[in-house]
Design a protein around this motif. Structure first.
Motif, PDB file in Angstrom:
ATOM      1  N   SER A 105      -2.278  10.353  -3.321  1.00 19.70           N
ATOM      2  CA  SER A 105      -3.692  10.521  -3.659  1.00 19.70           C
ATOM      3  C   SER A 105      -4.400   9.181  -3.769  1.00 19.70           C
ATOM      4  O   SER A 105      -5.543   9.026  -3.309  1.00 19.70           O
ATOM      5  CB  SER A 105      -3.843  11.308  -4.961  1.00 19.70           C
ATOM      6  N   ASP A 106      -3.735   8.175  -4.355  1.00 16.04           N
ATOM      7  CA  ASP A 106      -4.341   6.844  -4.459  1.00 16.04           C
ATOM      8  C   ASP A 106      -4.447   6.186  -3.088  1.00 16.04           C
ATOM      9  O   ASP A 106      -5.426   5.510  -2.787  1.00 16.04           O
ATOM     10  CB  ASP A 106      -3.520   5.957  -5.395  1.00 16.04           C
ATOM     11  N   ARG A 107      -3.428   6.383  -2.264  1.00 16.91           N
ATOM     12  CA  ARG A 107      -3.451   5.805  -0.921  1.00 16.91           C
ATOM     13  C   ARG A 107      -4.592   6.405  -0.101  1.00 16.91           C
ATOM     14  O   ARG A 107      -5.296   5.689   0.617  1.00 16.91           O
ATOM     15  CB  ARG A 107      -2.104   6.042  -0.238  1.00 16.91           C
ATOM     16  N   LYS A 108      -4.802   7.705  -0.229  1.00 13.45           N
ATOM     17  CA  LYS A 108      -5.908   8.351   0.482  1.00 13.45           C
ATOM     18  C   LYS A 108      -7.247   7.835  -0.010  1.00 13.45           C
ATOM     19  O   LYS A 108      -8.187   7.647   0.778  1.00 13.45           O
ATOM     20  CB  LYS A 108      -5.832   9.863   0.312  1.00 13.45           C
ATOM     21  N   LEU A 109      -7.355   7.594  -1.318  1.00 11.83           N
ATOM     22  CA  LEU A 109      -8.608   7.079  -1.866  1.00 11.83           C
ATOM     23  C   LEU A 109      -8.895   5.683  -1.333  1.00 11.83           C
ATOM     24  O   LEU A 109     -10.046   5.365  -0.978  1.00 11.83           O
ATOM     25  CB  LEU A 109      -8.540   7.066  -3.394  1.00 11.83           C
ATOM     26  N   VAL A 110      -7.873   4.839  -1.266  1.00  9.16           N
ATOM     27  CA  VAL A 110      -8.061   3.502  -0.692  1.00  9.16           C
ATOM     28  C   VAL A 110      -8.573   3.613   0.739  1.00  9.16           C
ATOM     29  O   VAL A 110      -9.548   2.937   1.121  1.00  9.16           O
ATOM     30  CB  VAL A 110      -6.741   2.700  -0.732  1.00  9.16           C
ATOM     31  N   ARG A 111      -7.943   4.461   1.535  1.00  8.09           N
ATOM     32  CA  ARG A 111      -8.354   4.611   2.937  1.00  8.09           C
ATOM     33  C   ARG A 111      -9.781   5.140   3.035  1.00  8.09           C
ATOM     34  O   ARG A 111     -10.561   4.727   3.903  1.00  8.09           O
ATOM     35  CB  ARG A 111      -7.394   5.551   3.664  1.00  8.09           C
ATOM     36  N   LEU A 125       0.828  -1.205   0.000  1.00 10.43           N
ATOM     37  CA  LEU A 125       0.000   0.000   0.000  1.00 10.43           C
ATOM     38  C   LEU A 125       0.865   1.259   0.000  1.00 10.43           C
ATOM     39  O   LEU A 125       0.537   2.265  -0.642  1.00 10.43           O
ATOM     40  CB  LEU A 125      -0.937   0.008   1.209  1.00 10.43           C
ATOM     41  N   GLY A 126       1.990   1.203   0.684  1.00  7.45           N
ATOM     42  CA  GLY A 126       2.878   2.351   0.760  1.00  7.45           C
ATOM     43  C   GLY A 126       3.528   2.715  -0.561  1.00  7.45           C
ATOM     44  O   GLY A 126       4.098   3.804  -0.690  1.00  7.45           O
TER      45      GLY A 126
END
Length: 202
Positions: A126-132, A120-121
């Protein structure tokens, strides 16, 4: 407790879906940085450069895999809740449907669980925030249903219990190779009992 839903045959995967499936398998087995574009292409029978007709690169594949599965889990959960509402099902039946949907993911998409835990890292912020964000919405979907069943339980405990059940169901990559597990339906039935048991303990 809800009955297992009969599984219908899925349509043949598109080339794009084939690429993503092989990328997930290889990334999970050897790590994101341990796999080259040429290897992913070879796994689906096309040249590595040919992958660029479908994806900008490995980063784009990983983002689509992790954002995609979070989105599909949320969409599937919302659909199950809506279908239950249309049939006037009680919260117990709704919860059973949510559990069954997550079990399907846990058994059929084990590489994606490994990818989420390890890679995930690697996503851009922006993609990581969307996943969360998608994951938080999915959690709240479950919390709302469980609170209908356990209205006296503190919300913080309900949320912790939901996360614990996710941890239990998402443990499938650590259970060994599929050949060492009971059959799919037996494994699903075991996970179903464990999940209901954990939430009944609230």
């Amino acid at each position: 407790m809800s009955e297992p839903v009969a599984r219908t045959q899925a349509p043949a995967p598109t080339r794009r879906e084939q690429i993503l499936a092989e990328a997930a398998r290889l990334f999970a087995a050897r790590g994101f940085h341990g796999v080259g574009v040429d290897e992913i292409g070879a796994a689906v029978g096309i040249s590595g450069p040919g992958l660029y007709r479908h994806f900008a690169g490995k980063d784009a594949m990983l983002a689509e895999l992790l954002v995609g599965i979070s989105g599909r889990l949320l969409a599937g959960g919302k659909r199950r809740v809506a279908e239950a509402a249309e049939s006037a099902a009680g919260p117990r039946e709704v919860l059973g449907s949510l559990i069954d949907g997550h079990i399907d993911f846990a058994l059929d998409d084990r590489p994606l669980i490994t990818l989420h835990d390890r890679e995930l890292g690697q996503l851009k912020e922006s993609d990581r925030k969307l996943v969360r964000q998608l994951q938080r919405q999915y959690v709240e979907l479950w919390v709302e249903v469980v609170r209908q069943l356990r209205p006296d339980a503190p919300e913080v405990q309900v949320r912790a219990a939901v996360h614990a059940v996710f941890g239990l169901l998402n443990s499938t990559p650590h259970l060994g190779h599929a050949s060492f597990l009971p059959g799919r339906e037996d494994t699903a039935a075991l996970l179903r009992r464990l999940a209901h048991g954990a939430l009944d303990a609230l």
